[in-house]
Enzyme design. Structure first.
Site, short mmCIF file in Angstrom:
data_model
loop_
_atom_site.label_atom_id
_atom_site.label_comp_id
_atom_site.label_asym_id
_atom_site.label_seq_id
_atom_site.Cartn_x
_atom_site.Cartn_y
_atom_site.Cartn_z
N ASP A 14 0.93 -1.12 0.39
CA ASP A 14 0.23 -0.42 0.12
C ASP A 14 0.76 1.14 -0.09
O ASP A 14 1.39 1.20 0.97
CB ASP A 14 -0.89 0.21 1.33
CG ASP A 14 -0.38 -0.22 3.04
OD1 ASP A 14 0.77 -1.14 2.59
OD2 ASP A 14 -0.78 0.30 3.66
N GLU B 288 13.15 3.23 6.62
CA GLU B 288 12.16 2.22 5.77
C GLU B 288 12.11 2.02 4.30
O GLU B 288 12.01 0.75 3.83
CB GLU B 288 10.33 2.57 5.98
CG GLU B 288 9.24 1.64 5.79
CD GLU B 288 8.49 2.60 5.54
OE1 GLU B 288 7.02 1.75 5.84
OE2 GLU B 288 8.17 4.29 5.93
#
Length: 851
Positions: free
Chosen positions: A483, A678
């Site tokens: 996502d 990340e």
């Protein structure tokens, strides 16, 4: 007088808690810093000549300490056996052969370095700062009278980090070895992950940890009350958390029992009451019948994420196992088993708004990898491990049958599965304005504001099927873990994706192998019937055939998602196509085509990119970039590709991809104060970019304390793929293309060095044999394949153990021992090479290396 220690090895790999455990005066360059002094003496770590015989703690400067002044360095004396009676001025620095040490007053040096070097005020020393990048720091052996220059972004940022770590240990003054500041960045980052980052990511839903876990940054409701949701039949959990709520009454924690049937309608009804979901615990009772409840610690992704996430946990476990932390991996498996039992599925994460949503399924492989790491030296350990394996696989079978092989996720026509959660309405965890651009046309059509329309829609006061369908796909994208991406937008629930079906194929093969190996070929499933390994092999073979039929594109040499609604393949080129190699459902010919035709589409300077630029399309203000599209690269995609390529014999390709990715991480670590983010823009080699949801893991002061879960894992796992030569080059920050050029590394998919011995059987499908068993211990196909290697010869054939050969259309596998001509040519070539090196025709035997 201060006399320096004799030259010795310094354990710069020691964790900060041990490195700074002793005061500066009681640490010496000759002492192994990861052990206490008493341990070293008892285990003779000093050698025959003790480096440190006496510590004179009755220094004349002790009076100054009582007056509140900074303590002077304590004087050390040594025996003549280990060091000559050399007397030197205290202000003279050590010789170059000895390790230089710095005497650092934490408050003073911290203020100096930030004032001079941190020009952008982010409490980090990075290449973006415009300071002089040099700081004079007092040396320890001169008692602080002399200084030595610490130069460069990397050493200065390490100095800032070491100061912060020493402050954490309660110190106001510290002696720091120069080796700690110029430590090889590969060793430093790996050490920080192993000794610090994992610990920073551990959470536990006990009394001390529940306060932090209950906080949810997604919950922007004013005065939100912390809520703990407990399954209806988990009475010990309800008793335990009710007691915590009573003991921590000032936090106003609310404990709620979930209903027996957790329906989508119920989940929607608690959208305004965000809460954490209970997880597994060790439950027992003492002699007085009182509950002893110990929640299991687990690892979280990091940053704003304080929950245990679905597929993040699998990759985190891979890294934990590399670092020997198998118990944490086992805990996370137990938490998943708990979720399947009480919530019906492995959740996106253990928050209330995730109750209708799963994530990519990795449980069987996660269980097997943890199982292999568990200690099994005694019969009792073997028995407990077997019982744990049985419980875990029972849960995995339940999840497979009740989640992925049922409507709405199963497409009956193709036999393939789709991401298709059952939630209703708008996902409540998003930012308040996240869907405004989507809702605006509907609001204008109704003549109301966007906020009014959201209120009407959320409370079922209006019906809009088109919007309902949009949110079904939006939830499916979130269940996929990707996502968001234009690959899946507005169609995800209709896509039989490559990634999901490869994972389910792996489930089927893993279950079949485990039933054969550990349960005699059959298994009593708690769902009420007996299952056999043969049944699961049939399932695997049926899915493999469907993958070949619907997802494989022979002309393009790539796997594509399949739209079950339109009855056609998607055209989006995604790096998840390489997951077929990880799962082992590709034929040798398909694997070769993936490498020859498709890998180059995804390989960029910094690693593997999520998808091609052409597939993503044009970016504009109306069509902004998505974080799972080009140019972004993610750790799970890298790890899956390395493993699959390695196991199919493309060892050098896997190592090349691993080097690119690890270089990207290491360069950011060196240039940006130890950051481990990340994700990366692997095309432009940066973690600094503007994209939805930002980049977690970059916001810290002085020193990174967590990194990011699967990024940490990718570094530790990736290092296991590198050769010693590659690791040295990585430590010197040699750019990938320069390294490959200098080392004559081929980039066309063919091996350029001797392939390493693969640690597992090659999990490839051979048409004449059928779906193989995957694991070595019970792998019948392994006997036929163990002597086969991937060849770069385009006309080679598959030679089986019975002497039969495959058609020439299967060009990827050959058996060197069955090809006399190839064997002779390699022997001759090797002998000629050795003869030239010796300058003559020696008669020594020459070993054969197959490429």
């Amino acid at each position: 007088m201060v006399v320096e220690a004799a030259s010795g090895n310094i354990d710069v790999h020691a964790p900060p808690s041990e490195y700074y455990r002793l005061p500066p005066s009681r640490r010496s360059a000759g002492i192994n810093r990861s052990r206490s002094r008493s341990y070293q003496r008892s285990h003779h770590l000093y050698g025959t000549n003790k480096h440190l015989d006496q510590v004179d703690e009755e220094s004349p400067d002790s009076a100054d300490q009582q007056d509140g002044q900074q303590p002077s360095p304590i004087r050390l004396t040594r025996s003549s056996a280990s060091f000559s009676n050399v007397r030197r001025r205290g202000s003279v620095d050590e010789k170059s052969m000895l390790t230089r040490r710095f005497l650092v007053d934490i408050n003073t040096i911290e203020k100096m370095i930030l004032a001079q070097e941190d020009t952008n005020g982010d409490y980090q020393i990075t290449v973006e700062d415009s300071g002089p990048k040099v700081l004079k720091v007092p040396t320890a052996n001169s008692g602080g009278f002399r200084t030595f220059e610490v130069r460069g972004t990397y050493m200065l940022s390490n100095l800032l980090q070491e100061i912060a770590l020493a402050r954490d240990c309660g110190m106001s003054q510290v002696v720091i070895d120069e080796d700690r500041l110029n430590e090889n960045p590969v060793n430093r980052l790996s050490r920080m992950i192993r000794t610090s980052f994992w610990n920073g990511l551990v959470r536990c839903m006990d009394e001390s940890g529940i306060q932090a876990i209950c906080k949810d940054p997604k919950n922007t409701k004013a005065g939100a009350q912390p809520i703990i949701y407990v399954p209806h039949d988990d009475h010990p959990a309800f008793e335990y958390y009710t007691g915590i709520a009573r003991d921590l009454s000032n936090y106003k924690i609310k404990v709620v029992k979930l209903p027996k049937d957790i329906t989508p309608r119920y989940v929607k009804s608690i959208n305004n009451e965000f809460g954490i979901l209970s997880l597994a615990a060790d439950v027992s009772y003492d002699a007085n019948g009182r509950l002893v409840y110990r929640p299991l610690p687990f690892v979280v992704p990091g940053g704003r994420f304080n929950e245990q996430y679905g597929w993040d946990s699998y990759f985190e476990t891979l890294g934990l196992l590399v670092d020997g932390r198998y118990q944490l991996g086992k805990n996370m498996v137990d938490n998943f088993v708990y979720e399947i039992k009480h919530y019906g599925k492995i959740l996106n994460a253990n928050r209330s708004y995730y109750l209708t949503r799963s994530q990519p399924p990795f449980l069987t492989d996660m269980v097997l990898k943890v199982f292999e790491a568990l200690p099994d030296k005694t019969d009792d350990e073997k028995r407990r491990n077997h019982e744990w394996l049985q419980r875990s696989f029972d849960a995995a079978i339940t999840e497979y049958l009740t989640v992925w092989m049922c409507a709405p996720r199963l497409d009956a026509k193709t036999g393939l599965s789709c991401y298709h959660p059952t939630g209703i309405g708008m996902p409540p965890e998003t930012e308040s304005t996240h869907f405004d651009h989507t809702i605006k046309p509907f609001a204008e059509r109704l003549g109301v504001s966007v906020e009014e329309y959201k209120h009407l829609y959320a409370n079922d006061m209006i019906s809009e099927p088109e919007l309902d369908e949009y949110f079904v796909h939006d939830r499916a994208v979130r269940e996929s873990g990707h996502d968001t991406t234009y690959r899946l937008e507005r169609r995800c629930a209709n896509l039989a994706t490559v990634d999901l079906n490869c994972l389910l194929y792996k489930y089927e093969v893993d279950i079949a192998d485990t039933l054969d190996e550990h349960f005699g070929g059959s298994f009593e499933w708690s769902g009420g019937r007996e299952m056999t390994a043969a049944e699961w092999r049939v399932r695997a073979e049926q899915r493999r055939q469907s993958i070949d039929k619907y997802l494989w594109n022979e002309k393009k040499g790539l796997y594509f998602d399949y739209d079950v609604s339109l009855g056609e393949q998607s055209v989006y080129e995604s790096v998840t196509a390489l997951w077929a190699l990880w799962a082992g459902c590709a034929t040798p010919a398909q694997a070769r085509k993936l490498v020859d035709m498709s890998c180059r589409k995804f390989e960029v300077k910094g690693g593997l990119v999520s998808g091609t630029e052409e597939s993503r399309g044009v970016i504009s203000l109306q069509r902004p970039n998505r974080q799972w599209d080009y140019p972004f690269g993610w750790a799970p995609h890298q790890i899956m590709a390395w493993y699959g390529l390695y196991n199919y014999g493309f060892v050098d390709v896997a190592r090349r991809f691993a080097y690119r990715w690890l270089f990207t991480i290491t360069q950011a670590f060196v240039d940006f104060n130890g950051v481990v983010p990340e994700k990366f823009d692997v095309v432009n080699m940066t973690h600094r970019f503007q994209v939805e949801y930002g980049n977690v893991g970059v916001d810290f002061k002085h020193v990174p304390r967590e990194g990011f879960g699967w990024m940490n894992a990718s570094y530790q796992v990736g290092l296991t793929y590198l050769t010693t030569h590659m690791r040295r080059a990585l430590g010197m920050l040699t750019p990938p293309d320069m390294f490959f050029k200098k080392s004559n590394w081929k980039i066309d998919g063919t091996p350029s060095h001797s392939p390493a011995t693969t640690p597992y059987p090659v999990p490839v499908f051979v048409p004449e044999i059928g779906t193989p068993k995957y694991r070595a211990q019970s792998n019948a196909l392994f006997g036929a394949l163990k002597n086969l290697t991937i060849s770069d010869c385009q006309q080679s054939k598959v030679v089986y153990s019975d002497g039969s050969v495959s058609p020439e259309s299967e060009p990827c596998i050959s058996d060197p021992r069955s090809s006399a001509g190839y064997f002779a040519s390699q022997c001759s070539k090797k002998k000629r090479t050795r003869s030239k090196r010796r300058g003559g025709g020696g008669k020594k035997r020459s070993s054969v290396v197959f490429f």
